[in-house]
Design a protein around this motif. Structure first.
Motif, PDB file in Angstrom:
ATOM      1  N   SER A  92      51.049  32.926  32.607  1.00 49.16           N
ATOM      2  CA  SER A  92      49.601  32.746  32.549  1.00 49.16           C
ATOM      3  C   SER A  92      49.014  33.950  31.817  1.00 49.16           C
ATOM      4  N   HIS A  93      47.760  33.828  31.403  1.00 51.00           N
ATOM      5  CA  HIS A  93      47.115  34.957  30.734  1.00 51.00           C
ATOM      6  C   HIS A  93      46.867  36.113  31.700  1.00 51.00           C
ATOM      7  N   ALA A  94      46.633  35.821  32.974  1.00 47.85           N
ATOM      8  CA  ALA A  94      46.483  36.899  33.958  1.00 47.85           C
ATOM      9  C   ALA A  94      47.797  37.667  34.118  1.00 47.85           C
ATOM     10  N   ALA A  95      48.912  36.945  34.156  1.00 48.23           N
ATOM     11  CA  ALA A  95      50.217  37.613  34.254  1.00 48.23           C
ATOM     12  C   ALA A  95      50.494  38.432  32.999  1.00 48.23           C
ATOM     13  N   ALA A  96      50.082  37.912  31.837  1.00 48.50           N
ATOM     14  CA  ALA A  96      50.247  38.667  30.590  1.00 48.50           C
ATOM     15  C   ALA A  96      49.424  39.953  30.631  1.00 48.50           C
ATOM     16  N   LEU A  97      48.216  39.887  31.188  1.00 48.81           N
ATOM     17  CA  LEU A  97      47.391  41.087  31.300  1.00 48.81           C
ATOM     18  C   LEU A  97      48.049  42.104  32.228  1.00 48.81           C
ATOM     19  N   ARG A  98      48.650  41.632  33.314  1.00 48.56           N
ATOM     20  CA  ARG A  98      49.372  42.555  34.212  1.00 48.56           C
ATOM     21  C   ARG A  98      50.490  43.276  33.455  1.00 48.56           C
ATOM     22  N   GLU A  99      51.173  42.550  32.578  1.00 46.60           N
ATOM     23  CA  GLU A  99      52.262  43.165  31.821  1.00 46.60           C
ATOM     24  C   GLU A  99      51.738  44.163  30.790  1.00 46.60           C
ATOM     25  N   ILE A 100      50.542  43.918  30.252  1.00 44.90           N
ATOM     26  CA  ILE A 100      49.936  44.914  29.362  1.00 44.90           C
ATOM     27  C   ILE A 100      49.687  46.206  30.132  1.00 44.90           C
ATOM     28  N   PHE A 101      49.168  46.095  31.331  1.00 52.67           N
ATOM     29  CA  PHE A 101      48.950  47.289  32.154  1.00 52.67           C
ATOM     30  C   PHE A 101      50.268  47.990  32.462  1.00 52.67           C
TER      31      PHE A 101
ATOM     32  N   PRO B 243      46.291  48.103  18.058  1.00 53.56           N
ATOM     33  CA  PRO B 243      46.260  49.477  18.564  1.00 53.56           C
ATOM     34  C   PRO B 243      47.258  49.730  19.686  1.00 53.56           C
ATOM     35  N   ILE B 244      47.848  48.673  20.242  1.00 59.48           N
ATOM     36  CA  ILE B 244      48.894  48.859  21.243  1.00 59.48           C
ATOM     37  C   ILE B 244      50.097  47.990  20.869  1.00 59.48           C
ATOM     38  N   PRO B 245      51.300  48.450  21.194  1.00 57.12           N
ATOM     39  CA  PRO B 245      52.493  47.682  20.830  1.00 57.12           C
ATOM     40  C   PRO B 245      52.823  46.627  21.888  1.00 57.12           C
ATOM     41  N   PHE B 246      52.708  45.380  21.510  1.00 57.41           N
ATOM     42  CA  PHE B 246      53.180  44.305  22.384  1.00 57.41           C
ATOM     43  C   PHE B 246      53.705  43.186  21.499  1.00 57.41           C
ATOM     44  N   PRO B 247      54.360  42.187  22.083  1.00 57.34           N
ATOM     45  CA  PRO B 247      54.953  41.137  21.243  1.00 57.34           C
ATOM     46  C   PRO B 247      53.917  40.511  20.321  1.00 57.34           C
ATOM     47  N   GLU B 248      54.266  40.417  19.050  1.00 57.84           N
ATOM     48  CA  GLU B 248      53.326  39.905  18.054  1.00 57.84           C
ATOM     49  C   GLU B 248      53.004  38.446  18.328  1.00 57.84           C
TER      50      GLU B 248
ATOM     51  N   ALA C  73      43.850  53.763  26.774  1.00 51.35           N
ATOM     52  CA  ALA C  73      45.050  54.495  27.176  1.00 51.35           C
ATOM     53  C   ALA C  73      45.363  54.280  28.655  1.00 51.35           C
ATOM     54  N   LEU C  74      44.343  54.187  29.489  1.00 49.30           N
ATOM     55  CA  LEU C  74      44.553  53.939  30.918  1.00 49.30           C
ATOM     56  C   LEU C  74      45.047  52.516  31.171  1.00 49.30           C
ATOM     57  N   ALA C  75      44.663  51.603  30.288  1.00 50.46           N
ATOM     58  CA  ALA C  75      44.964  50.185  30.515  1.00 50.46           C
ATOM     59  C   ALA C  75      46.311  49.760  29.959  1.00 50.46           C
ATOM     60  N   PHE C  76      46.952  50.596  29.161  1.00 49.80           N
ATOM     61  CA  PHE C  76      48.229  50.188  28.584  1.00 49.80           C
ATOM     62  C   PHE C  76      49.365  51.070  29.082  1.00 49.80           C
ATOM     63  N   GLY C  77      50.273  50.450  29.823  1.00 48.57           N
ATOM     64  CA  GLY C  77      51.515  51.113  30.175  1.00 48.57           C
ATOM     65  C   GLY C  77      51.450  52.135  31.277  1.00 48.57           C
ATOM     66  N   ARG C  78      50.292  52.306  31.901  1.00 48.65           N
ATOM     67  CA  ARG C  78      50.183  53.323  32.955  1.00 48.65           C
ATOM     68  C   ARG C  78      50.139  52.719  34.350  1.00 48.65           C
ATOM     69  N   ASN C  79      50.075  51.407  34.417  1.00 42.86           N
ATOM     70  CA  ASN C  79      50.010  50.718  35.709  1.00 42.86           C
ATOM     71  C   ASN C  79      48.900  51.276  36.597  1.00 42.86           C
ATOM     72  N   ASP C  80      47.747  51.527  36.014  1.00 47.36           N
ATOM     73  CA  ASP C  80      46.593  51.983  36.785  1.00 47.36           C
ATOM     74  C   ASP C  80      46.122  50.809  37.647  1.00 47.36           C
ATOM     75  N   GLU C  81      46.503  50.830  38.905  1.00 53.97           N
ATOM     76  CA  GLU C  81      46.270  49.669  39.771  1.00 53.97           C
ATOM     77  C   GLU C  81      44.791  49.390  39.972  1.00 53.97           C
ATOM     78  N   ALA C  82      43.988  50.433  40.140  1.00 50.03           N
ATOM     79  CA  ALA C  82      42.560  50.219  40.384  1.00 50.03           C
ATOM     80  C   ALA C  82      41.908  49.551  39.176  1.00 50.03           C
ATOM     81  N   LEU C  83      42.192  50.066  37.979  1.00 51.47           N
ATOM     82  CA  LEU C  83      41.609  49.482  36.766  1.00 51.47           C
ATOM     83  C   LEU C  83      42.155  48.081  36.527  1.00 51.47           C
ATOM     84  N   ARG C  84      43.455  47.899  36.762  1.00 52.57           N
ATOM     85  CA  ARG C  84      44.059  46.568  36.582  1.00 52.57           C
ATOM     86  C   ARG C  84      43.401  45.542  37.495  1.00 52.57           C
ATOM     87  N   ASP C  85      43.256  45.895  38.764  1.00 58.91           N
ATOM     88  CA  ASP C  85      42.684  44.940  39.716  1.00 58.91           C
ATOM     89  C   ASP C  85      41.217  44.655  39.396  1.00 58.91           C
TER      90      ASP C  85
END
Length: 198
Positions: free
Chosen positions: A59-68, A133-138, A18-30
């Motif tokens: 890139s996959h890192a940019a995709a992970l940022r968008e998940i956050f 478990p999280i909604p993102f592009p299939e 829950a913290l990692a999806f859509g909350r832009n938790d910068e500390a956890l993201r970084d």
């Protein structure tokens, strides 16, 4: 057993997800980006990401940022998000044993679901590969993503009972592995079993 790809399975705390999806938790993201830097770069190399052939790609890192962020770039191949999410689950959770699922193709899950239905075990592998478990592009190809949650954990007892009546050694190995996942999740309340087939 059918040959082909395989299944990776992770036990992931719901609170961390829950913290990692859509909350832009910068500390956890970084922290995640730093820990997964080599893995995400390896995915980029393996999958030619971002692809020079696509007008829109990440890139996959940019995709992970968008998940956050919980916000996704239109027309980016869904597989970018799928593999970035697989790396995130590896970071947030615990990798579970996958005996009986490496290698396997998607027909194997249908075979197992038939056995479960035959023994009245209320569990479907289709949920583990086709219910993110999280909604993102299939993802447009791999990975197939799904999960088992609290509602699935009650299947552990009937599955344990059914195993005594299953003679096929490959099916028995796979279902014993799945029983281990359910028991692990029971031991960690508030966790999801997240699966990636690819």
């Amino acid at each position: 057993m059918p040959m082909g790809y395989g299944l990776s399975v992770f036990l992931v705390p719901c609170e961390a997800l829950a913290l990692a999806f859509g909350r832009n938790d910068e500390a956890l993201r970084d922290e995640a980006l730093a820990a997964l830097e080599a893995d995400l770069a390896d995915y980029d190399r393996q999958m030619d990401a971002p692809s020079p052939d696509n007008d829109v790609d990440l890139s996959h890192a940019a995709a992970l940022r968008e998940i956050f962020a919980g916000s996704f770039t239109e027309d980016v191949p869904g597989a970018r998000y799928g593999w970035a999410f697989e790396a995130l689950c590896r970071f947030l959770g615990e990798s579970l044993e996958n005996s009986g699922f490496i290698p396997c193709n998607s027909a194997w899950y249908n075979d197992l679901d038939e056995v479960l239905a035959e023994h009245q075990v209320p569990l479907e592998f289709s949920d583990l590969i086709d219910r993110s478990p999280i909604p993102f592009p299939e993802p447009d190809d791999w990975p197939c993503i799904g999960h088992w949650g609290d509602a699935h954990l009650a299947a552990a007892d009937p599955l344990a009972t059914a195993l005594g009546a299953i003679d096929d050694p490959e099916i028995r190995t796979a279902l014993e592995t799945a029983l281990g996942w359910l028991r692990a999740a029971r031991g960690r309340p508030g966790s999801l079993i997240v699966g990636f087939h690819g």
